[in-house]
Design an enzyme around this catalytic site. Sequence first.
Site, PDB file in Angstrom:
ATOM      1  N   TYR A   1       1.190  -0.975  -0.305  1.00 52.88           N
ATOM      2  CA  TYR A   1       0.098  -0.047   0.069  1.00 52.88           C
ATOM      3  C   TYR A   1       0.973   0.917  -0.280  1.00 52.88           C
ATOM      4  O   TYR A   1       1.390   1.462   0.866  1.00 52.88           O
ATOM      5  CB  TYR A   1      -0.772   0.313   1.548  1.00 52.88           C
ATOM      6  N   GLN A   2       0.851   2.080  -1.238  1.00 57.56           N
ATOM      7  CA  GLN A   2       1.691   2.819  -1.228  1.00 57.56           C
ATOM      8  C   GLN A   2       3.392   2.904  -1.345  1.00 57.56           C
ATOM      9  O   GLN A   2       3.837   4.099   0.181  1.00 57.56           O
ATOM     10  CB  GLN A   2       0.538   3.948  -0.603  1.00 57.56           C
TER      11      GLN A   2
END
Length: 345
Positions: A61-62
């Site tokens: 995630y990111q």
Amino acid sequence: MQYTKLGNSDLQVSRICLGCMGFGDAGNGQHSWTVDEAHSREIIKKALALGVNFFDTAIAYQSGTSEQYLGRALRDFAKREDVVIATKFLPRTAEEIEQGVSGQKHIEAMLDKSLENLGVDYVDLYIYHMWDYATPLYDMMEGLNKVVKAGKVRYIGISNCFAYQLAKANALAGREGFAKFISVQGHYNLIFREEEREMVKLCREDHIALTPYSALAGGRLSKRPGETSKRLREDSYAHLKYDATAEQDGVIIARVAELAEKHGVSMSEISLAWLLTKAAAPVVGATRLSHIEGAAKAVDLVLSTEEIAYLEEPYVPHTLVGVMAQNTPAAAKEAHVWSVGNQKI
């Protein structure tokens, strides 16, 4: 807030798990709708105040910034022993396979990076983000067992797999004395119920916890027709999963809206109240304070047997989409021999 034991573990978790996919630097990931660190911290602090102690993130995630945001917030707002942290990792990349990086080395490296991002010595639940077709099952389970034995992980979970895969993995773990998967995080909500074919039954019989993702179908189960949001407009992955069945799903969504009006609550609360009758702790994403506030309220909302049947009745079978549709041996681009020692399985 209500709490439950997570499967065959001693983890006591809130019935709502805060999903942190919406946290992180949008410039470092595939999502443009994520929120910055300041807003992430507000949501995490509110979740803790509401009794949420279960948090789910992932190294993907990111580019790890979701883990970093979560780790810093929990250090500031909670005691480590009072929270349950879950993070996820993906199988080896094609480049790693070509370079000869073993599945076990990959697991160790990914875990060490997640621990660094989170700023902790261990994670409570370490989740394989999707089934690994490129690594022999024995190596996969032995590698996960090693990090448990090393004290870096308390329990292991799996996401995006089929019931037969989970059953085979835990059978192998049982024979070899390895740690077993105690939870499964699959795609499951009112408008996508394919997990009920086999996975739900397996988990019920073997006391494996269901912690489904996409609990609100990317916002579709929380919005009336015509209502929109930045995520509904820009989440291309959610469009891939739901656009093809929008008409048939709309019948169910309309019934969610009807019951929400009847109870004087939000659509999110109705949708989550239904899912809470099926799962131990749904993973609920939040990019606003109102999102986590509504999720917490859903825990106390009791739907009648008739209302549950009313919500379920219009459902029609859906084809697999997204990760599960792509996560097959053919999609792995290369055939791999699965074996335990010299025994093919």
